[in-house]
Enzyme design. Structure first.
Site, PDB file in Angstrom:
ATOM      1  N   THR A 191       0.878  -1.116  -0.068  1.00 31.73           N
ATOM      2  CA  THR A 191       0.108  -0.001  -0.107  1.00 31.73           C
ATOM      3  C   THR A 191       0.860   1.146  -0.007  1.00 31.73           C
ATOM      4  O   THR A 191       0.443   2.313  -0.694  1.00 31.73           O
ATOM      5  CB  THR A 191      -1.001   0.046   1.079  1.00 31.73           C
ATOM      6  OG1 THR A 191      -1.960  -1.057   1.259  1.00 31.73           O
ATOM      7  CG2 THR A 191      -1.713   1.292   1.420  1.00 31.73           C
ATOM      8  N   ASP A 204       1.552  -6.612  -4.698  1.00 33.95           N
ATOM      9  CA  ASP A 204       0.690  -6.503  -3.500  1.00 33.95           C
ATOM     10  C   ASP A 204       1.180  -7.921  -2.719  1.00 33.95           C
ATOM     11  O   ASP A 204       1.559  -8.813  -3.272  1.00 33.95           O
ATOM     12  CB  ASP A 204      -0.842  -6.660  -4.042  1.00 33.95           C
ATOM     13  CG  ASP A 204      -1.787  -6.705  -2.677  1.00 33.95           C
ATOM     14  OD1 ASP A 204      -2.753  -5.858  -2.668  1.00 33.95           O
ATOM     15  OD2 ASP A 204      -1.584  -7.605  -1.656  1.00 33.95           O
ATOM     16  N   SER A 205       1.528  -7.697  -1.393  1.00 32.36           N
ATOM     17  CA  SER A 205       1.944  -8.834  -0.628  1.00 32.36           C
ATOM     18  C   SER A 205       1.248  -9.964  -0.444  1.00 32.36           C
ATOM     19  O   SER A 205       1.764 -10.881  -0.100  1.00 32.36           O
ATOM     20  CB  SER A 205       2.366  -8.340   0.736  1.00 32.36           C
ATOM     21  OG  SER A 205       1.339  -8.089   1.610  1.00 32.36           O
ATOM     22  N   SER A 206      -0.039  -9.954  -0.819  1.00 35.15           N
ATOM     23  CA  SER A 206      -0.830 -11.373  -0.988  1.00 35.15           C
ATOM     24  C   SER A 206      -0.256 -12.033  -2.165  1.00 35.15           C
ATOM     25  O   SER A 206      -0.673 -13.259  -2.255  1.00 35.15           O
ATOM     26  CB  SER A 206      -2.337 -10.844  -1.599  1.00 35.15           C
ATOM     27  OG  SER A 206      -2.904 -10.170  -0.747  1.00 35.15           O
ATOM     28  N   THR A 261       1.269  -4.701   4.012  1.00 37.47           N
ATOM     29  CA  THR A 261       1.211  -5.455   5.509  1.00 37.47           C
ATOM     30  C   THR A 261       0.556  -6.631   5.739  1.00 37.47           C
ATOM     31  O   THR A 261       0.572  -7.391   6.394  1.00 37.47           O
ATOM     32  CB  THR A 261       0.169  -4.328   6.336  1.00 37.47           C
ATOM     33  OG1 THR A 261      -0.989  -4.342   5.508  1.00 37.47           O
ATOM     34  CG2 THR A 261       0.911  -3.146   6.465  1.00 37.47           C
ATOM     35  N   ASP A 262      -0.089  -7.074   4.470  1.00 36.11           N
ATOM     36  CA  ASP A 262      -0.797  -8.291   4.555  1.00 36.11           C
ATOM     37  C   ASP A 262      -0.291  -9.763   4.869  1.00 36.11           C
ATOM     38  O   ASP A 262      -0.552 -10.480   5.655  1.00 36.11           O
ATOM     39  CB  ASP A 262      -1.871  -8.651   3.228  1.00 36.11           C
ATOM     40  CG  ASP A 262      -2.967  -7.560   3.032  1.00 36.11           C
ATOM     41  OD1 ASP A 262      -3.379  -6.881   3.909  1.00 36.11           O
ATOM     42  OD2 ASP A 262      -3.370  -7.451   1.854  1.00 36.11           O
TER      43      ASP A 262
END
Ligand code: ASP
Length: 336
Positions: A12, A55-57, A87-88
């Protein structure tokens, strides 16, 4: 003057809205140009952005290998590392890196934000500025940490617990290594000592690890399905409270057979705080008897990544892996 490398991986912190209104990571160039305050911290900054910002996903074990190798390649040149990450899955990545980077003598600090850097009320600036300040500070923190909203956590003890508040992380089984107010207050009793040995980077990770969260009504078929996943080497089982599970003989029999066949099963709690104590209740006695290993106060993130790294290191020595799973390697669990 200390030299700090900022590694930007996505998340993010550097996201912008695409045409459809969804947040997507983009390359914001040198972060110190976006946050000029960084240039007043009295340290020398360098930047490294991953080619593919994610995106860390979308984090995978291969991503951790890439990250660990980036640190290894730059280890001699820099005094500390700040990793900008979504952060995920930050707690997974920080846990993985803590086991992959053996003999650390320099800080590796993960940070990110709940609002993008460009948002008016962003938390990105203060998270980033303080992470760099701590990484470049006089107190050397030779650990993989997460810095978020005024707290520096041991990375392999932290978990993301809210997606909407600025204090996204908590670490109920280990107090923060530092708390930031007007001053940065370190918990000197907790901090590890810098290693005098050469850095060893473990880059072989075992990917065939599973995770199951127990729930009332979990069926035999569900359990058997999970236990029959091809090549499964280890399973992290999230149990209730202090490590309790159903005593239904079918459930226990399926688990016992898999353990007999060589599967390593680690018992961690669904609770964020406290510890597994197999044998405390009747509902955990049987687990102990059939060879389930107590994960004590490990987080799920730490249990999974510790297994990946240890099984990558000792693929044919499950006895050693089991022994090391109940010993703290880098502050991830209490001594039992
Ligand atoms: N989905 C984002 C990520 O983990 C969320 C964040 O960065 O906070 O990459």
């Amino acid at each position: 003057m200390k030299k700090i490398l900022i590694i930007y991986t996505g998340g993010t912190i550097g996201m912008q809205h695409d045409k459809a209104g969804a947040l997507k990571p983009f390359d914001f160039g040198k972060v110190s140009e976006q946050v000029p305050e960084l240039n007043r911290l009295g340290c020398k900054l360098a930047h490294h952005a991953f080619e593919e910002l994610i995106d860390s996903s979308n984090v995978t074990p291969d991503f951790w290998v890439k990250l660990a190798k980036t640190i290894e390649k730059n280890y001699a040149k820099y005094d500390g590392f700040v990793i900008l990450h979504g952060t995920d899955t930050m707690a997974y990545s920080a846990s993985a890196l803590s086991f992959m980077l053996e003999n650390l003598s320099k800080p590796v600090i993960f940070t990110g934000s709940q609002l993008p850097l460009g948002a008016i009320r962003t938390d990105a600036k203060r998270n980033l500025i303080t992470s760099v300040e701590i990484a470049a500070g006089k107190v050397i923190i030779p650990e993989v940490c997460i810095y978020f909203n005024n707290q520096l956590f041991r990375g392999n003890r932290a978990e993301k617990f809210t997606s909407s508040m600025f204090d996204a992380f908590q670490s109920l089984n280990c107090p923060p290594l530092a708390t930031v107010g007007v001053n940065v207050e370190f918990d000197f009793d907790l901090l590890s000592k810098p290693s005098t040995k050469k850095l060893i980077v473990h880059t072989t990770l075992e990917p065939h690890i599973g995770l199951v969260r127990l729930f009332p009504g979990i069926t035999e078929a569900w359990m058997e399905h999970i236990l029959s996943v091809p090549d499964l080497k280890a399973l992290v089982m999230e149990t209730y409270g202090s490590g309790n599970a159903p005593t239904d003989p079918k459930f226990i029999r399926a688990l016992a057979a898999a353990i007999k066949n060589g599967l390593i099963v680690i018992n961690v709690s669904q609770c964020s705080g406290g510890s597994v104590e197999q044998g405390k209740y009747e509902t955990s006695k049987l687990l102990k008897e059939i060879g389930v290993i107590s994960g004590a106060d490990l987080t799920t993130e730490a249990a999974l990544t510790k297994l990946m790294v240890l099984l990558g290191q000792y693929p044919n020595d499950s006895k050693k892996v089991k022994k090391m799973m109940i010993m703290p390697i880098c502050g991830e669990m209490k001594l039992i």
